[in-house]
Structures are given as C-alpha cells and as structure tokens.
Design a protein around this motif. Structure first.
Motif, short mmCIF file in Angstrom:
data_model
loop_
_atom_site.label_atom_id
_atom_site.label_comp_id
_atom_site.label_asym_id
_atom_site.label_seq_id
_atom_site.Cartn_x
_atom_site.Cartn_y
_atom_site.Cartn_z
N GLY A 246 -56.91 40.03 77.82
CA GLY A 246 -58.22 39.70 77.29
C GLY A 246 -59.23 39.47 78.40
O GLY A 246 -60.29 40.08 78.45
N THR A 247 -58.87 38.60 79.33
CA THR A 247 -59.65 38.36 80.54
C THR A 247 -58.68 37.88 81.61
O THR A 247 -57.51 37.57 81.31
CB THR A 247 -60.74 37.27 80.36
N ILE A 248 -59.15 37.81 82.84
CA ILE A 248 -58.32 37.26 83.91
C ILE A 248 -59.08 36.13 84.59
O ILE A 248 -60.31 36.14 84.67
CB ILE A 248 -57.91 38.33 84.94
N THR A 249 -58.34 35.13 85.04
CA THR A 249 -58.93 34.01 85.77
C THR A 249 -58.14 33.79 87.05
O THR A 249 -57.05 34.33 87.23
CB THR A 249 -58.91 32.72 84.93
N ASN A 250 -58.72 33.00 87.94
CA ASN A 250 -58.06 32.68 89.20
C ASN A 250 -57.86 33.93 90.05
O ASN A 250 -56.89 34.03 90.80
CB ASN A 250 -56.70 32.00 88.93
N ALA A 251 -58.77 34.89 89.89
CA ALA A 251 -58.60 36.19 90.53
C ALA A 251 -59.81 36.55 91.37
O ALA A 251 -60.91 36.00 91.20
CB ALA A 251 -58.37 37.26 89.46
N LEU A 252 -59.64 37.51 92.27
CA LEU A 252 -60.76 38.04 93.04
C LEU A 252 -61.60 38.99 92.19
O LEU A 252 -62.81 39.09 92.38
CB LEU A 252 -60.25 38.79 94.28
N ARG A 253 -60.96 39.70 91.28
CA ARG A 253 -61.66 40.70 90.47
C ARG A 253 -62.42 40.06 89.32
O ARG A 253 -62.17 38.90 88.96
CB ARG A 253 -60.64 41.71 89.95
N PRO A 254 -63.33 40.79 88.71
CA PRO A 254 -64.10 40.22 87.60
C PRO A 254 -63.20 39.81 86.44
O PRO A 254 -62.12 40.39 86.22
CB PRO A 254 -65.02 41.39 87.18
N LYS A 255 -63.63 38.82 85.67
CA LYS A 255 -62.85 38.35 84.53
C LYS A 255 -62.58 39.45 83.53
O LYS A 255 -61.53 39.48 82.88
CB LYS A 255 -63.57 37.19 83.84
N ASN A 256 -63.52 40.37 83.40
CA ASN A 256 -63.37 41.44 82.42
C ASN A 256 -62.81 42.72 83.05
O ASN A 256 -63.05 43.82 82.55
CB ASN A 256 -64.71 41.75 81.76
N PHE A 257 -62.03 42.57 84.10
CA PHE A 257 -61.38 43.72 84.73
C PHE A 257 -60.51 44.45 83.71
O PHE A 257 -60.37 45.67 83.76
CB PHE A 257 -60.54 43.22 85.91
N ALA A 258 -59.91 43.71 82.80
CA ALA A 258 -59.23 44.30 81.64
C ALA A 258 -59.88 43.68 80.41
O ALA A 258 -59.52 42.59 79.99
CB ALA A 258 -57.73 44.02 81.68
N PRO A 259 -60.86 44.36 79.83
CA PRO A 259 -61.75 43.74 78.85
C PRO A 259 -61.25 43.85 77.41
O PRO A 259 -61.96 44.33 76.54
CB PRO A 259 -63.04 44.53 79.05
N GLY A 260 -60.03 43.43 77.16
CA GLY A 260 -59.51 43.54 75.80
C GLY A 260 -59.12 44.97 75.49
O GLY A 260 -58.40 45.62 76.25
N LYS A 261 -59.57 45.47 74.33
CA LYS A 261 -59.31 46.83 73.87
C LYS A 261 -57.86 47.07 73.45
O LYS A 261 -57.40 48.22 73.42
CB LYS A 261 -59.71 47.87 74.94
N SER A 262 -57.13 46.00 73.13
CA SER A 262 -55.79 46.20 72.58
C SER A 262 -55.90 47.05 71.33
O SER A 262 -56.90 46.97 70.58
CB SER A 262 -55.14 44.85 72.23
N MET A 263 -54.88 47.89 71.07
CA MET A 263 -54.99 48.81 69.95
C MET A 263 -53.62 49.19 69.40
O MET A 263 -52.60 49.13 70.11
CB MET A 263 -55.76 50.06 70.38
N ILE A 264 -53.62 49.55 68.14
CA ILE A 264 -52.44 50.09 67.47
C ILE A 264 -52.87 51.39 66.82
O ILE A 264 -53.83 51.44 66.04
CB ILE A 264 -51.87 49.12 66.43
N VAL A 265 -52.18 52.48 67.16
CA VAL A 265 -52.53 53.82 66.71
C VAL A 265 -51.38 54.37 65.86
O VAL A 265 -50.21 54.20 66.22
CB VAL A 265 -52.77 54.76 67.91
N ASP A 266 -51.72 55.02 64.75
CA ASP A 266 -50.64 55.57 63.93
C ASP A 266 -50.30 56.99 64.37
O ASP A 266 -50.89 57.54 65.31
CB ASP A 266 -50.99 55.49 62.44
N PHE A 267 -49.33 57.60 63.70
CA PHE A 267 -48.79 58.89 64.11
C PHE A 267 -49.76 60.05 63.86
O PHE A 267 -49.49 61.18 64.28
CB PHE A 267 -47.46 59.15 63.40
#
Length: 363
Positions: A246-267
C-alpha cells in the motif's frame, strides 16, 4: 473436502522497511490484524470466517510483506537483520493464524535456508501455507531483479539446485493441487517473462499468485502491472491474484513507490477486484473453479492447448543469460548480476544495432 467456489483475498499492507530485526515483528503484527478483519471488508461482509456461500479460503500477501526491501541494502544487512527461516517464529505465527481461520496463506519472504546459507546464498521464497499450518508449496523466485536484489535465482546456482531438487519443470515452477484448486506462484519481476506463468499454465495451474510491482510500472502512462496480470490470466486461462504494497515507510524511496493497485483477475482477463489508490487495503473476489474448468473445455481461444512447440522451441535453442552465475562469483555484490555481457553478445551477433553513442562497456 474440496471447494469449487470460494473467496480469495489480497491484502495490501503498509510496509515498514526493516532497518532492525525488530521491525519484522511490527510488520507481522499488523498483517495478522488485517487477516483477522478480512471477512468484514469483503462484499458479503461478516464478522468471522465461518459460513458464507463462498467462504474466504485464500489470503495472498505481497512480496517482502514483513521485511520490506531497499535496493541499496548491503549483503551484511540481509544476513544480520532481514532474513528469516521457514520454520522460524514469524512463520509459526502465520501458521497459527492459518489454523485459527482454516485458510491458506501465501506470501514471499527473504529466506535463510540452512542448506544454502553457508555458501552465501539466500532466496526470495514464495510460500503457500495450508489450513493445518504446514507449508504445502514453495517457489524460489526465478527472475530476480538483477539491478535490485541480492537473493539468488535457482538458475544462478543451477548445478547445485538440480542435484538437490531435480531438473523437471516443477522443480523450478511448482504447481500444487489443493482443495482450493491447483495453485502456482510467480513473483514480481517474473511477470515480465510470459514463460514463467506459462510454465504454471502448462501444468494446469488454476490460480496464479503474482505479487508485486513498483513504480513507475503501476500508474499512468505505463500501467504495465495491470496489463501484465490481465495477459497472464488470459493467455493461461487462469485466475491471477496480484497483492501489492500500500505504502512504504522508514525508507529512502517515496511512500508511494508501490502505490497499491492490488488486483484479482479472472480467466477471461477481466479485473474482478482492484485497489485503485495507495494505503492499506483488502480486496476480494469469488474464485469459481467449476466455471473455470468448464471454460477450459471450450476449444475457442484455449491458448495452452494451441501451442506449436515444435517451432516455438527454436526461440530457445541458444542459451542467453548464463546459468551458474554464483557457483564461482560472490553473491554478496550486485555487479556479478549485470546483464551487460549478454547485451554485448546481442550486439556481436547482430541482434541489437549499436546506437550512435556507443556505451563504454562495448568499446
């Protein structure tokens, strides 16, 4: 008992980068809390895991979900502060949670394996834990990010790996038949190579777990993550579950380096659940194995059954990226992982044309 219909959940936690070993437990504590509340945030919300027409049976967690990861970490930091063991305390706490809720829990850890660590090797390991708390599936990330990671790929230590586990396709890309379907796993960088998911699809994987990508691949104008997961699902006629940070903390990179976007895709390549913003999130979708299995009986656009391998294998007649990278070279630095030697070979063989400004390593 088998489940032909159930709910799968992808948990999107906020990750604290592990600067000290105690940070691992801080991350894990929050993940365990999020697992507990998963039934409350699915569409058919309820307070507990009991009952339901499609009960929650699978929780998928991101890569590095309790350890985090920084591209500048030195080897010693991994050894002293980051690595955990499959039978260690952290995994034991996850096992307790799997048993409590009678669910499968999947995630990725940076693993200290006693059979490998004395030679300096550790793995980025994707596991699936069963409702009895035991590990039923274990995959070592095959396409490690050479610019970023110090974990080794089985391909980097190929000869030793084969001597211990065999050289079948399933030795590198296992698919595990469970009561919630045939499960396969790939991790992050693996998704850029359709061969990794295809290796699972050709073994019948019905649910492919694929965490995590990072920016700039997840938002406009790239959207590589979304396209990647939709294609891996569509071309293998399988569900794909992509859990992200979702976000990262305690890091050198921006908090939104991995900005969510979790997903489930069907067949059919249709996104059934999606977290369109950064921050903590839990998404879920029904997995209908009967519908999937009936779809696979339809010859139309049934891509795994249309492979013309007698010709396609010509693509792979020549080795490209060298195996056994770390049988001699030290795994403690990122320099030995550089693909510039392969790029040079592509130029020499006339595959790549040189730019007008020739890089120094080709002079």
């Amino acid at each position: 008992m088998g489940y032909d219909i159930y709910t799968a959940v992808a948990i999107q936690p906020e990750i604290k980068m592990v600067n000290e070993r105690k940070d691992i437990m801080k991350n894990l504590k929050r993940v365990l809390e999020l697992i507990d509340c998963a039934p409350q945030v699915q569409p058919a919300a309820r307070e507990t895991y009991d009952g339901g027409w499609a009960p929650i049976k699978l929780i998928s967690l991101p890569e590095f979900f309790i350890q985090g990861h920084e591209g500048h970490w030195p080897y010693k930091h991994y050894i002293d502060e980051v690595l955990i063991e499959i039978d260690g305390e952290e995994m034991s706490l996850l096992a307790d949670k799997a048993k409590e809720h009678k669910i499968y829990i999947a995630g990725c850890i940076l693993e200290r394996d006693p059979d490998w660590i004395n030679d300096g090797y550790f793995f980025n390991t994707h596991f699936v834990m069963g409702p009895d708390g035991n590990i039923v599936h274990k995959y070592r990330k095959f396409t490690v990010a050479t610019h970023y990671e110090l974990a080794v790929s089985p391909h980097d230590v190929y000869d030793k790996y084969v001597s211990m586990y065999g050289d079948s396709l399933s030795s590198f890309f296992p698919v595990t038949d469970t009561e919630i379907g045939k499960i396969g796993t790939i991790t992050c960088m693996d998704g850029h190579f359709p061969e990794t998911a295809r290796a699972l699809g050709l073994q019948g994987a019905e649910v492919i777990l694929h965490p995590l990508l990072t920016e700039p691949s997840m938002t406009e104008p790239y959207n590589i993550w979304q396209a990647m997961n939709k294609m891996r699902a569509w071309e293998n006629v399988a569900y794909v579950i992509g859990a992200s940070w979702g976000t990262i903390t305690n890091a050198l990179r921006p908090k939104n380096f991995a900005p969510g976007k979790s997903m489930i895709v069907d067949f059919n390549g249709i996104v059934r659940a999606y977290s369109d913003s950064p921050g903590e999130a839990i998404i879920s979708s029904v997995i209908n194995l009967e519908e999937l299995r009936r779809r696979r009986m339809d010859p139309g656009r049934n891509f795994p059954t249309l492979l013309r391998n007698d010709v396609y294998r010509k693509i792979y007649e020549q080795d490209i990226y060298p195996r056994n990278q770390f049988m001699d070279a030290s795994p403690e630095t990122r320099s030995a992982r550089d693909p510039r030697l392969t790029i040079k070979q592509f130029v020499e063989n006339g595959i790549y044309k040189l730019p007008e400004k020739v890089p120094n390593f080709l002079k």
